[in-house]
Design a protein around this motif. Sequence first.
Motif, PDB file in Angstrom:
ATOM      1  N   GLN A  77      -7.958  -6.067   5.093  1.00 49.16           N
ATOM      2  CA  GLN A  77      -7.385  -5.083   4.175  1.00 49.16           C
ATOM      3  C   GLN A  77      -7.945  -5.278   2.764  1.00 49.16           C
ATOM      4  OE1 GLN A  77      -5.609  -7.011   6.228  1.00 49.16           O
ATOM      5  NE2 GLN A  77      -4.290  -5.699   7.506  1.00 49.16           N
ATOM      6  N   SER A  78      -7.909  -4.198   2.000  1.00 52.37           N
ATOM      7  CA  SER A  78      -8.394  -4.257   0.625  1.00 52.37           C
ATOM      8  C   SER A  78      -7.494  -5.177  -0.188  1.00 52.37           C
ATOM      9  CB  SER A  78      -8.375  -2.853   0.020  1.00 52.37           C
ATOM     10  OG  SER A  78      -9.269  -2.768  -1.060  1.00 52.37           O
ATOM     11  N   GLY A  79      -8.125  -5.954  -1.071  1.00 52.03           N
ATOM     12  CA  GLY A  79      -7.382  -6.909  -1.880  1.00 52.03           C
ATOM     13  C   GLY A  79      -7.543  -8.337  -1.411  1.00 52.03           C
ATOM     14  N   LEU A  88      -0.112  -5.180   3.510  1.00 59.10           N
ATOM     15  CA  LEU A  88      -0.003  -6.639   3.555  1.00 59.10           C
ATOM     16  C   LEU A  88       1.420  -7.109   3.230  1.00 59.10           C
ATOM     17  CD1 LEU A  88      -3.369  -7.481   1.760  1.00 59.10           C
ATOM     18  CD2 LEU A  88      -2.834  -7.933   4.151  1.00 59.10           C
ATOM     19  N   LEU A  89       2.118  -6.337   2.385  1.00 64.62           N
ATOM     20  CA  LEU A  89       3.496  -6.682   2.037  1.00 64.62           C
ATOM     21  C   LEU A  89       4.448  -6.429   3.204  1.00 64.62           C
ATOM     22  CD1 LEU A  89       3.665  -5.154  -1.573  1.00 64.62           C
ATOM     23  CD2 LEU A  89       3.361  -7.552  -0.959  1.00 64.62           C
ATOM     24  N   ASP A  90       4.056  -5.527   4.102  1.00 70.58           N
ATOM     25  CA  ASP A  90       4.913  -5.219   5.251  1.00 70.58           C
ATOM     26  C   ASP A  90       4.915  -6.340   6.275  1.00 70.58           C
ATOM     27  OD1 ASP A  90       5.469  -2.774   4.090  1.00 70.58           O
ATOM     28  OD2 ASP A  90       3.861  -1.730   5.160  1.00 70.58           O
ATOM     29  N   TYR A  91       3.858  -7.172   6.269  1.00 69.95           N
ATOM     30  CA  TYR A  91       3.727  -8.223   7.281  1.00 69.95           C
ATOM     31  C   TYR A  91       4.512  -9.484   6.933  1.00 69.95           C
ATOM     32  CZ  TYR A  91      -0.182  -5.430   9.064  1.00 69.95           C
ATOM     33  OH  TYR A  91      -0.973  -4.427   9.579  1.00 69.95           O
ATOM     34  N   PRO A 149      -1.953 -13.021  -6.629  1.00 69.97           N
ATOM     35  CA  PRO A 149      -0.634 -13.461  -6.167  1.00 69.97           C
ATOM     36  C   PRO A 149       0.244 -12.313  -5.666  1.00 69.97           C
ATOM     37  CG  PRO A 149      -1.211 -14.560  -8.207  1.00 69.97           C
ATOM     38  CD  PRO A 149      -2.256 -13.512  -7.980  1.00 69.97           C
ATOM     39  N   HIS A 150       0.989 -12.601  -4.623  1.00 65.94           N
ATOM     40  CA  HIS A 150       1.919 -11.642  -4.021  1.00 65.94           C
ATOM     41  C   HIS A 150       1.188 -10.368  -3.579  1.00 65.94           C
ATOM     42  CE1 HIS A 150       5.977 -13.489  -4.956  1.00 65.94           C
ATOM     43  NE2 HIS A 150       5.147 -14.286  -5.622  1.00 65.94           N
ATOM     44  N   PHE A 151      -0.098 -10.492  -3.313  1.00 71.65           N
ATOM     45  CA  PHE A 151      -0.942  -9.364  -2.911  1.00 71.65           C
ATOM     46  C   PHE A 151      -0.927  -8.245  -3.956  1.00 71.65           C
ATOM     47  CE2 PHE A 151       0.135 -11.029   1.479  1.00 71.65           C
ATOM     48  CZ  PHE A 151      -1.088 -11.650   1.653  1.00 71.65           C
ATOM     49  N   PHE A 152      -0.879  -8.640  -5.235  1.00 78.24           N
ATOM     50  CA  PHE A 152      -0.956  -7.661  -6.312  1.00 78.24           C
ATOM     51  C   PHE A 152      -2.295  -6.926  -6.240  1.00 78.24           C
ATOM     52  CE2 PHE A 152      -2.236  -6.748 -10.782  1.00 78.24           C
ATOM     53  CZ  PHE A 152      -1.264  -5.811 -11.083  1.00 78.24           C
ATOM     54  N   PRO A 165       0.409 -15.831   3.230  1.00 72.36           N
ATOM     55  CA  PRO A 165       0.281 -16.511   1.926  1.00 72.36           C
ATOM     56  C   PRO A 165       0.792 -17.939   2.023  1.00 72.36           C
ATOM     57  CG  PRO A 165       2.138 -14.993   1.895  1.00 72.36           C
ATOM     58  CD  PRO A 165       1.444 -14.790   3.205  1.00 72.36           C
ATOM     59  N   MET A 166       0.049 -18.876   1.434  1.00 67.90           N
ATOM     60  CA  MET A 166       0.443 -20.283   1.456  1.00 67.90           C
ATOM     61  C   MET A 166       0.859 -20.769   0.063  1.00 67.90           C
ATOM     62  SD  MET A 166      -2.513 -21.749   3.988  1.00 67.90           S
ATOM     63  CE  MET A 166      -1.871 -23.401   3.985  1.00 67.90           C
TER      64      MET A 166
END
Length: 494
Positions: free
Chosen positions: A324-326, A353-356, A344-347, A411-412
Amino acid sequence: MRLNKSTIGVVIVVSGTLTMVFGLIFLFAGPSIMKNQVIKNTVIDPNNEMSYTMWKDVPVPFFMSVYFYDVLNSKEILKGEKPMVEQRGPYVYRKHIQKDNITFHENGTVSYREYRTYFFEPSMSVGNESDVVTIPNMLVLGAAVMMEDMPFPLRLLVSATFKTLKEGPFLTKSVGELMWGYDSKLVDLLNKYLPGMLPSSGKFGLFAEFNNSNTGLFTVFTGKEDIKKVHKVDSWNGLTELSYWRTPQCNMINGTAGQMWPPFMTKQSTLPFYSPDACRSLELIYEREGSFKGIPSYRFITPKTMFANGSEYAPNEGFCPCRQSGLLNVSSCRHNSPVFISQPHFFNADPVLLDYVEGLSPNESDHSTFIEIHPLTGVPLNVAVRLQLNLYMKRVPAITETGKISEVVMPMIWFQENGYIDGPILKTFHTNLVVLPEVMKWMQYVFIVLGVVLLISGALLYYRAKMQIFESDGDAHVSTSYGEKESLLQDDSD
């Protein structure tokens, strides 16, 4: 000898003319003088005491703030459920930076290695290095993805070895161990079957390679031959281009080493720099002008295209294979492990990506990267570089440790490296590059105005002196004529 008023007027006129001419010369020559002074002080030269010291031993306090994504439902993740995380931190470390092995070359470049050391700052941290958190076991889940296409029996063998060594899919350890390393027999095993995946050390930590290490051999231009090239990278570890990526453009080593930039920036300028940690060149773009503690500044930010995938931004195709983009796939420079870098936080990343993952909340003020820079000198005033480390994980047949994990970019941790100019260096910087130029700018107008005032005053004084002389001469002439007339009348009466 006593000077008369007309002579004084002439002196004042001459003084005013000279003062005004001096102001005009200052008006036109001042910018050139200032420019030459900036060039002189921004060239990398041991004779430039202040600027060279700033470059060699960065005096600005620099910190690294680390945030962990503590996994709340590790058992459920193995059953295929959505991961739930909670941000923990920051755990703050003071970063000491020092250049060593400095060697100047005849072609106008200088080589050096920059060493970095981190010291934990409890007073600035929310928690201690003894805090325990749970994150994905990068060694197990990363190795599983890497072995996906290997023979089935080998995968079974590795899975059995994981069990023997009691290595599970998630780690629950202290912050200090996860940061700087913990003893692991699995490291030796992976080095045997997957050579090159990990460092040869028997310890594994997310930042183990960063502490007490250097960023490689940089060779940069000093600016003596061309000030526009100062700080720009000529080579890194002897390379003028990389070999990690798929296109020449993506393999280019552009810009500076990321600490200073050439002077005389405009709003059309960008901030390109090479980052060994990201394994590529990055570039920030102008956002707005402002000021930092009274010093004029330009603010530069990351463009949305920085980590865009190839389908959204064609020049980034060379950084693929993409997801995915980002996300930036750094597996090619990270021992082939399935690691991705993002903000950070998939900004600024694909919202999917936030849905996963549950527990993320991106926002610009906390998660964007920016650099506020003094445009005249190219010196950063306020910096916040923010990046997130992610692990791609999925179910891999025969490696039972992966259970029924859904395919996800997990995210780790995310970390921020920030610093700002302060203390004595700020006062010196403010005095030399803000106060003095402002004084010089106003002095030229003061000289011009003073010169005009003196010129007018002197001219008026001279004019009045001449008029008084003319009037006194006229009175004397009238008195003489009247006396002669009286004499004639007296003669007639006689």
